[in-house]
Motif scaffolding. Structure first.
Motif, PDB file in Angstrom:
ATOM      1  N   ALA A   1      46.615  52.439  82.208  1.00 34.38           N
ATOM      2  CA  ALA A   1      47.038  53.769  82.657  1.00 34.38           C
ATOM      3  C   ALA A   1      47.108  54.695  81.444  1.00 34.38           C
ATOM      4  O   ALA A   1      48.073  54.659  80.676  1.00 34.38           O
ATOM      5  CB  ALA A   1      48.394  53.697  83.349  1.00 34.38           C
ATOM      6  N   GLY A   2      46.079  55.500  81.272  1.00 30.80           N
ATOM      7  CA  GLY A   2      46.013  56.366  80.100  1.00 30.80           C
ATOM      8  C   GLY A   2      47.146  57.358  80.020  1.00 30.80           C
ATOM      9  O   GLY A   2      47.699  57.616  78.932  1.00 30.80           O
ATOM     10  N   TRP A   3      47.562  57.923  81.173  1.00 26.99           N
ATOM     11  CA  TRP A   3      48.641  58.907  81.156  1.00 26.99           C
ATOM     12  C   TRP A   3      49.958  58.282  80.711  1.00 26.99           C
ATOM     13  O   TRP A   3      50.752  58.906  80.011  1.00 26.99           O
ATOM     14  CB  TRP A   3      48.789  59.536  82.550  1.00 26.99           C
ATOM     15  CG  TRP A   3      49.223  58.564  83.615  1.00 26.99           C
ATOM     16  CD1 TRP A   3      48.423  57.824  84.420  1.00 26.99           C
ATOM     17  CD2 TRP A   3      50.576  58.223  83.963  1.00 26.99           C
ATOM     18  NE1 TRP A   3      49.171  57.028  85.263  1.00 26.99           N
ATOM     19  CE2 TRP A   3      50.504  57.261  85.009  1.00 26.99           C
ATOM     20  CE3 TRP A   3      51.821  58.630  83.515  1.00 26.99           C
ATOM     21  CZ2 TRP A   3      51.645  56.716  85.591  1.00 26.99           C
ATOM     22  CZ3 TRP A   3      52.971  58.082  84.103  1.00 26.99           C
ATOM     23  CH2 TRP A   3      52.867  57.133  85.128  1.00 26.99           C
ATOM     24  N   PHE A   4      50.188  57.000  81.107  1.00 25.59           N
ATOM     25  CA  PHE A   4      51.410  56.308  80.696  1.00 25.59           C
ATOM     26  C   PHE A   4      51.396  56.071  79.185  1.00 25.59           C
ATOM     27  O   PHE A   4      52.426  56.246  78.515  1.00 25.59           O
ATOM     28  CB  PHE A   4      51.531  54.986  81.442  1.00 25.59           C
ATOM     29  CG  PHE A   4      52.704  54.153  81.015  1.00 25.59           C
ATOM     30  CD1 PHE A   4      53.982  54.432  81.472  1.00 25.59           C
ATOM     31  CD2 PHE A   4      52.532  53.074  80.147  1.00 25.59           C
ATOM     32  CE1 PHE A   4      55.073  53.671  81.069  1.00 25.59           C
ATOM     33  CE2 PHE A   4      53.604  52.311  79.735  1.00 25.59           C
ATOM     34  CZ  PHE A   4      54.884  52.604  80.202  1.00 25.59           C
ATOM     35  N   ASN A   5      50.250  55.682  78.652  1.00 26.57           N
ATOM     36  CA  ASN A   5      50.125  55.490  77.208  1.00 26.57           C
ATOM     37  C   ASN A   5      50.457  56.778  76.460  1.00 26.57           C
ATOM     38  O   ASN A   5      51.173  56.761  75.450  1.00 26.57           O
ATOM     39  CB  ASN A   5      48.701  55.037  76.853  1.00 26.57           C
ATOM     40  CG  ASN A   5      48.328  53.727  77.520  1.00 26.57           C
ATOM     41  OD1 ASN A   5      49.190  52.943  77.899  1.00 26.57           O
ATOM     42  ND2 ASN A   5      47.032  53.491  77.678  1.00 26.57           N
ATOM     43  N   ASP A   6      49.915  57.891  76.960  1.00 22.86           N
ATOM     44  CA  ASP A   6      50.173  59.175  76.306  1.00 22.86           C
ATOM     45  C   ASP A   6      51.656  59.533  76.351  1.00 22.86           C
ATOM     46  O   ASP A   6      52.209  60.071  75.389  1.00 22.86           O
ATOM     47  CB  ASP A   6      49.352  60.287  76.979  1.00 22.86           C
ATOM     48  CG  ASP A   6      47.860  60.137  76.706  1.00 22.86           C
ATOM     49  OD1 ASP A   6      47.503  59.413  75.768  1.00 22.86           O
ATOM     50  OD2 ASP A   6      47.058  60.743  77.445  1.00 22.86           O
TER      51      ASP A   6
END
Length: 524
Positions: free
Chosen positions: A452-457
């Motif tokens: 989940a890219g948004w969670f990483n960000d």
């Protein structure tokens, strides 16, 4: 030895910082104000050039694209600064580019749908449109929190004790942009640091026609002298056989902005084309918006102190955050490539010059707009080596950090509870972001690395910000640990006057809107 009085042993707490020549609503002469405004403009160029220099090549842009992004960022910075000083907090703050947005922006750059575009210019345009869309959507967070007064309600949980690490880390947390950058070209960075300290502190009483010229314009004078020295080193071939990294940091002809910039170019909304919108990009960008909000909150409190104003009450703070959200919307519409926040270095300059005048900052905004339109002239000043700015940052960021520590005067520092909260929040506020930074440098991705890219960000952005980590730790501890009988130790009796707009009569003097607008927007 006779017994000394209490006031002779210690210094009493003071609501407003003393020793400034001009406070927030007093103004120097027009000639001095214009020169000081130009000095603020020069200082904000460091961030305005460095962020596009970092991001535009990764997006596929060339030197002309970089020059255009720099111009756009300066233009929008000028507009946002005018809006903030007129209708926002009304504090003498510059609203410029923010490094907090770098992590989500790089995530957008690495998006497979954009990275696979083979033509560099097309990839740059499409990436810029994606960044614009994410900024436009995420700006709603600050707009809603600000104009609904929700952030003002949240700020009522902040005490002087809780603000110590937040404001201090707004300055001290930027240490990576200080001497580590000077070390990349120590032959011009170290002389710049020594010269600036000498002019602004040791020789500040030197006067020309009863005017302290070295104290007022130490930034301009030291930059001019060392810039000439750096140009002599460049022209003499000193860096001819050095590494590329050394040449980038030391040479005066490596920015390529002067030849790449247009003579006249007026930035306008949607100049890169219509923005594209993605939920994944927008959610990731929202973390940077939250970080920007927290960093600006600490910066506003530091600016109020260095402008000899009272702490901004929650109503004013919310109003400022709302206008900063409008500024983020402009960042997205114009396409600056990043979001915005309060410029910390320019707050430090208020302390260095001892001039906290609002008018000076508004004149500075005029210079930003003027030189962003006259591209080639602005590019000349924007070609100053970043190492010179890093030397000045060592002093300016230190000023802001010290302002944060000065809030301890309103608390009981003989309390073990207070010592624990300040010590732990300061330490973790530096230690946790440093861990995230070092991990990212070694693994080329943050500690949060899921599908989940948004969670990483979210995780990587929030915990890479020292003021954000400091606020989370300090506010949680301050509002949960032995709270019942700790109000006086926390500084709440002093803070109570500034929790409402009408709690202190000076608030009206410093923060009332111009043009009698308070009739239509009465403060709460």
């Amino acid at each position: 030895m006779a017994d000394m009085k209490q006031e002779e042993i210690s210094h009493p707490p003071m609501d407003q910082l003393q020793g400034l020549e001009y406070c927030i609503d007093s103004n120097p002469s027009w000639g001095e104000a214009i020169a000081l405004g130009f000095q603020h403009y020069i200082l904000c160029l460091g961030t305005a050039v460095m962020i596009p220099t970092l991001l535009v090549p990764l997006m596929g842009g060339n030197t002309h694209d970089k020059a255009k992004v720099v111009q756009t960022m300066l233009f929008v910075t000028g507009i946002n600064t005018l809006l903030q000083t007129l209708f926002g907090t009304r504090l003498p703050t510059i609203i410029g580019g923010s490094y907090a947005f770098v992590i989500p922006v790089i995530s957008i750059i690495k998006d497979p749908s954009l990275a696979q575009i083979t033509d560099d210019h097309t990839r740059f345009i499409m990436t810029m449109r994606a960044i614009q869309g994410a900024l436009i959507i995420s700006s709603c967070i600050q707009i809603i929190l600000g104009y609904s007064q929700l952030w003002g309600i949240c700020s009522r949980f902040f005490s002087p004790l809780g603000m110590v690490p937040v404001v201090a880390l707004v300055g001290l947390g930027l240490f990576e942009r200080g001497f580590p950058v000077i070390g990349r070209c120590v032959e011009i960075g170290l002389p710049m640091l020594v010269l600036f300290v000498a002019l602004s502190q040791y020789l500040k009483h030197v006067e020309l026609r009863h005017f302290p010229i070295l104290e007022r314009f130490s930034v301009l004078i030291s930059i001019a002298l060392v810039w000439v020295y750096a140009h002599i080193l460049t022209a003499s071939g000193t860096y001819k056989h050095t590494s590329l990294l050394t040449q980038i940091n030391c040479r005066t002809d490596r920015a390529n902005l002067i030849t790449s910039a247009d003579w006249i170019d007026i930035p306008y909304p949607l100049q890169w084309g219509p923005p594209t919108f993605s939920a994944d990009h927008a959610f990731g960008m929202m973390a940077a918006v939250v970080v920007s909000l927290i960093e600006s909150t600490g910066a506003f409190k530091a600016a109020a102190r260095l402008a000899s104003a009272t702490p901004p009450p929650p109503y004013v703070l919310s109003r400022g955050i709302g206008w900063q959200g409008i500024g983020l919307l402009f960042d997205g519409l114009f396409g600056t490539g990043t979001g915005s926040t309060v410029s910390v270095e320019n707050i430090g300059l208020l302390g260095s010059t001892r001039i906290g005048s609002r008018r000076v900052i508004q004149i500075s905004a005029g210079f930003m707009i003027f030189f962003s339109i006259l591209g080639r002239f602005g590019a000349l000043f924007a070609s100053i080596p970043f190492t010179l700015f890093a030397a000045i940052y060592c002093v300016m960021f230190g000023y802001v950090g010290a302002v944060g520590l000065s809030f301890m005067q309103f608390t009981n520092m003989n309390s073990m509870r207070n010592l624990f909260i300040i010590g732990v929040s300061l330490f973790l506020g530096i230690s946790i972001p440093e861990y995230f930074f070092r991990y990212t440098m070694s693994a080329l991705h943050g500690p949060a690395h899921t599908r989940a890219g948004w969670f990483n960000d979210y995780i990587n952005t929030i915990f890479s910000s020292p003021p954000t980590v400091g606020l989370i730790v300090a506010v949680v501890l301050d509002n949960t640990l032995e709270v019942r009988n700790a109000a006086r130790d926390r500084g709440m009796p002093w803070w109570a006057r500034f929790r409402t707009f009408r709690g202190d009569s000076r608030n009206e003097e410093f923060y009332t809107l111009p043009f009698n607008l308070n009739r239509f927007f009465p403060p709460s």
